[in-house]
Design an enzyme around this catalytic site. Structure first.
Site, mmCIF file in Angstrom:
data_model
loop_
_atom_site.group_PDB
_atom_site.id
_atom_site.type_symbol
_atom_site.label_atom_id
_atom_site.label_comp_id
_atom_site.label_asym_id
_atom_site.label_seq_id
_atom_site.Cartn_x
_atom_site.Cartn_y
_atom_site.Cartn_z
ATOM 1 N N ASN A 207 0.850 -1.196 0.000
ATOM 2 C CA ASN A 207 0.000 0.000 0.000
ATOM 3 C C ASN A 207 0.887 1.247 0.000
ATOM 4 O O ASN A 207 2.106 1.148 -0.037
ATOM 5 C CB ASN A 207 -0.938 -0.026 1.217
ATOM 6 C CG ASN A 207 -0.161 -0.107 2.502
ATOM 7 O OD1 ASN A 207 0.573 0.795 2.850
ATOM 8 N ND2 ASN A 207 -0.296 -1.244 3.207
ATOM 9 N N ASP A 276 -4.211 -6.640 5.042
ATOM 10 C CA ASP A 276 -5.221 -7.517 5.650
ATOM 11 C C ASP A 276 -5.315 -8.867 4.937
ATOM 12 O O ASP A 276 -5.862 -9.816 5.476
ATOM 13 C CB ASP A 276 -6.600 -6.850 5.564
ATOM 14 C CG ASP A 276 -6.705 -5.676 6.525
ATOM 15 O OD1 ASP A 276 -6.347 -5.846 7.697
ATOM 16 O OD2 ASP A 276 -7.149 -4.593 6.089
ATOM 17 N N LYS A 286 8.426 -17.692 -10.594
ATOM 18 C CA LYS A 286 7.839 -16.486 -11.178
ATOM 19 C C LYS A 286 6.632 -16.875 -12.035
ATOM 20 O O LYS A 286 6.726 -17.804 -12.850
ATOM 21 C CB LYS A 286 8.892 -15.788 -12.044
ATOM 22 C CG LYS A 286 8.405 -14.494 -12.634
ATOM 23 C CD LYS A 286 9.451 -13.876 -13.564
ATOM 24 C CE LYS A 286 8.806 -12.754 -14.340
ATOM 25 N NZ LYS A 286 9.540 -12.404 -15.542
ATOM 26 N N PHE A 320 -4.288 3.488 14.628
ATOM 27 C CA PHE A 320 -4.598 4.494 13.615
ATOM 28 C C PHE A 320 -5.782 3.983 12.822
ATOM 29 O O PHE A 320 -5.956 2.771 12.679
ATOM 30 C CB PHE A 320 -3.396 4.698 12.687
ATOM 31 C CG PHE A 320 -2.470 5.791 13.146
ATOM 32 C CD1 PHE A 320 -1.719 5.631 14.297
ATOM 33 C CD2 PHE A 320 -2.358 6.983 12.432
ATOM 34 C CE1 PHE A 320 -0.868 6.643 14.734
ATOM 35 C CE2 PHE A 320 -1.513 7.993 12.857
ATOM 36 C CZ PHE A 320 -0.765 7.827 14.007
ATOM 37 N N LYS A 334 -13.543 1.038 15.332
ATOM 38 C CA LYS A 334 -12.256 0.323 15.480
ATOM 39 C C LYS A 334 -11.731 0.428 16.909
ATOM 40 O O LYS A 334 -11.182 -0.528 17.457
ATOM 41 C CB LYS A 334 -11.211 0.880 14.511
ATOM 42 C CG LYS A 334 -11.387 0.381 13.091
ATOM 43 C CD LYS A 334 -10.375 0.961 12.126
ATOM 44 C CE LYS A 334 -10.850 0.695 10.692
ATOM 45 N NZ LYS A 334 -10.115 1.442 9.692
ATOM 46 N N LYS A 338 -11.295 -3.125 18.757
ATOM 47 C CA LYS A 338 -9.914 -3.585 18.987
ATOM 48 C C LYS A 338 -9.442 -3.303 20.416
ATOM 49 O O LYS A 338 -8.257 -3.458 20.719
ATOM 50 C CB LYS A 338 -8.969 -2.962 17.950
ATOM 51 C CG LYS A 338 -9.381 -3.290 16.496
ATOM 52 C CD LYS A 338 -8.287 -2.991 15.486
ATOM 53 C CE LYS A 338 -8.794 -3.141 14.056
ATOM 54 N NZ LYS A 338 -7.741 -3.240 13.045
HETATM 55 N N1 CTP Z 1 -4.035 -3.181 11.797
HETATM 56 C C1 CTP Z 1 -3.386 -4.329 12.190
HETATM 57 N N2 CTP Z 1 -3.485 -5.461 11.434
HETATM 58 C C2 CTP Z 1 -4.217 -5.480 10.303
HETATM 59 C C3 CTP Z 1 -4.873 -4.310 9.888
HETATM 60 C C4 CTP Z 1 -4.752 -3.180 10.647
HETATM 61 O O1 CTP Z 1 -2.712 -4.311 13.219
HETATM 62 N N3 CTP Z 1 -4.296 -6.580 9.600
HETATM 63 C C5 CTP Z 1 -3.952 -1.976 12.629
HETATM 64 C C6 CTP Z 1 -3.311 -0.788 11.961
HETATM 65 O O2 CTP Z 1 -1.910 -0.726 12.261
HETATM 66 C C7 CTP Z 1 -4.055 0.397 12.545
HETATM 67 C C8 CTP Z 1 -5.435 -0.160 12.829
HETATM 68 O O3 CTP Z 1 -5.278 -1.576 12.893
HETATM 69 O O4 CTP Z 1 -3.511 0.837 13.769
HETATM 70 C C9 CTP Z 1 -6.488 0.172 11.814
HETATM 71 O O5 CTP Z 1 -6.027 -0.111 10.526
HETATM 72 P P1 CTP Z 1 -6.910 0.209 9.252
HETATM 73 O O6 CTP Z 1 -6.163 -0.236 8.035
HETATM 74 O O7 CTP Z 1 -7.411 1.612 9.330
HETATM 75 O O8 CTP Z 1 -8.174 -0.693 9.493
HETATM 76 P P2 CTP Z 1 -8.532 -2.192 9.342
HETATM 77 O O9 CTP Z 1 -8.597 -2.783 10.706
HETATM 78 O O10 CTP Z 1 -7.678 -2.878 8.350
HETATM 79 O O11 CTP Z 1 -10.035 -2.087 8.818
HETATM 80 P P3 CTP Z 1 -10.598 -1.636 7.389
HETATM 81 O O12 CTP Z 1 -9.725 -2.294 6.379
HETATM 82 O O13 CTP Z 1 -11.982 -2.170 7.406
HETATM 83 O O14 CTP Z 1 -10.578 -0.137 7.348
#
Ligand code: CTP
Length: 394
Positions: A207, A276, A286, A320, A334, A338
């Site tokens: 990302n 995620d 490859k 975050f 969140k 969490k």
């Molecule tokens: N986070 C994490 N592990 C993941 C995804 C996110 O530890 N697999 C943590 C990030 O470091 C951040 C928080 O969770 O502190 C929120 O991340 P964000 O990407 O905003 O949200 P998601 O939980 O992935 O939810 P969504 O994709 O539905 O927005």
């Protein structure tokens, strides 16, 4: 934050890099007064330093004073910190031996502020036992040093003696000028940057996170005296000094690294943008192109922060939320799901803040219902405000 730096510039080829130091410090709102030795003025004119610092540059001990104050005494008293960069063997030798015969050496002698030397010279000169002895002597009196780096020197040789990079020097200055020392003896863990999900030996999914926000948080914690572990995904940011850095790539590696330090952590700030999902089947070869479309099936990966929330004991846990819509509502959800203490809600659709930019604009929400809006400001200032909030100073 203290704001007055006096920069002593002595004469070597690295003088031009001192211009960059002034420029970077001005961007951080630090007032810089420059004192040059006469030989430094042969490399770069005082006018360049004057233009960048927006202050008169001092170099002539006997020039008509602009105001009735004795320059070397007024700058010596004004300094919150004194940096000498580049520091030649000559200025190091003079101070070590009590010689004060020009504006720079006189002012260093007269200041009560901390003095840091950033030496730059030829390797053999640096290794010369007389120079090393002078450095040792100065250290014993409490003067500090930013070790020169190794590399190719202007004289053509390779070795130790290059002025440390302006970024590293400025980072050290900001650390010294930060007078909030409210995280001493605290273990702070920060995650930063993206993670990657490999597809095959040459491809991966990731990302747009650059890690800037997380690195700013880690540095702020370090500057306030914390013992900091920074778990970083791939970024192009220079590794900060005096921070335990653990470099990771994948979600799994980040999770392993954070679980190892979680029990002893006092504050955990998860600013990393963690993937995620990962490809269901990693291809060890490859993937060759074919005539048809390519479908990659993804499987869910761990939600690291969710697991930290479940395991939470005494830690202050901060997440975050990167959102493109319903910023506050999604962030609050969140925060609750969490089991966090705070969440920093980040609107990633704005062009001038968020991913890759120097600035950010966020809302910090607490589990007790606090809502603090931090308008557009540098990521360093966001980091500073964030700790003020976590430590309940605002
Ligand atoms: N986070 C994490 N592990 C993941 C995804 C996110 O530890 N697999 C943590 C990030 O470091 C951040 C928080 O969770 O502190 C929120 O991340 P964000 O990407 O905003 O949200 P998601 O939980 O992935 O939810 P969504 O994709 O539905 O927005």
């Amino acid at each position: 934050m203290k704001r007055n730096l006096v920069l002593g510039v002595s004469g070597g080829i690295a003088v031009y890099k001192a211009l960059e130091i002034v420029s970077l410090l001005k961007k951080k709102d630090i007032n810089v007064d420059v004192i040059m030795t006469e030989s430094a003025t042969k490399f770069v004119t005082p006018l360049s330093f004057q233009s960048l610092s927006q202050n008169m540059v001092t170099y002539d001990m006997f020039a008509e004073p602009k105001a009735w104050e004795i320059q070397h005494i007024s700058l010596a008293e004004k300094a919150d910190l004194f940096l000498v960069a580049p520091a030649t063997a000559n200025i190091i030798g003079k101070i070590a031996n009590g010689i004060a015969d020009d504006m720079l050496s006189t002012t260093i002698m007269a200041t009560k502020a901390k003095v840091i030397f950033a030496p730059a010279m030829n390797t053999n000169m640096y290794d010369n036992p007389i120079v090393q002895d002078n450095i040792k002597k100065l250290k014993s009196f409490g003067y500090e040093f930013i070790e020169p780096a190794e590399g190719r020197l202007a004289c053509g040789t390779t070795g130790k003696g290059k002025l440390e990079s302006p970024e590293v020097i400025v980072d050290r200055v900001l650390m010294e000028l930060n007078d909030k020392k409210d995280l001493v003896n605290k273990n702070v863990v920060v995650t930063a940057g993206p993670t990657i999900a490999p597809v095959d030996p040459v491809r991966f999914i990731t990302n747009r996170s650059t890690g800037k926000m997380g690195y700013a948080i880690a540095k702020e914690a370090r500057n306030r005296g914390a013992n900091v572990t920074l778990i970083s995904g791939p970024t192009s940011i220079e590794v900060p000094k005096n921070i335990n850095i653990v470099k990771v790539s994948t979600n799994e590696e980040m999770k392993k690294a954070i679980m190892e330090v979680y029990d002893h952590a006092d504050i955990v700030i998860k600013s990393a943008a963690v993937a995620d999902y990962k490809p269901k089947n990693y291809s060890t070869q490859k993937i060759k192109k074919g005539d048809n479309d390519l479908c990659i099936e993804f499987t869910r990966d761990s939600d690291i922060l969710m697991e930290l929330g479940e395991k939470k004991d005494k830690q202050i846990l901060v997440g975050f939320a990167a959102e493109s819509q319903d910023l506050k509502e999604n962030a609050i959800s969140k925060l609750q799901r969490k089991n966090l203490d705070y969440i920093v809600a980040n609107d990633i659709t704005a062009n001038d803040t968020g991913f890759a930019s120097e600035d950010n604009k966020v809302i910090v929400l607490s589990k007790s219902g606090k809502e603090i809006y931090l308008d557009k400001m540098s990521k360093e200032k966001i980091a500073s405000n964030l700790f003020d909030i976590i430590l309940e100073k605002r």
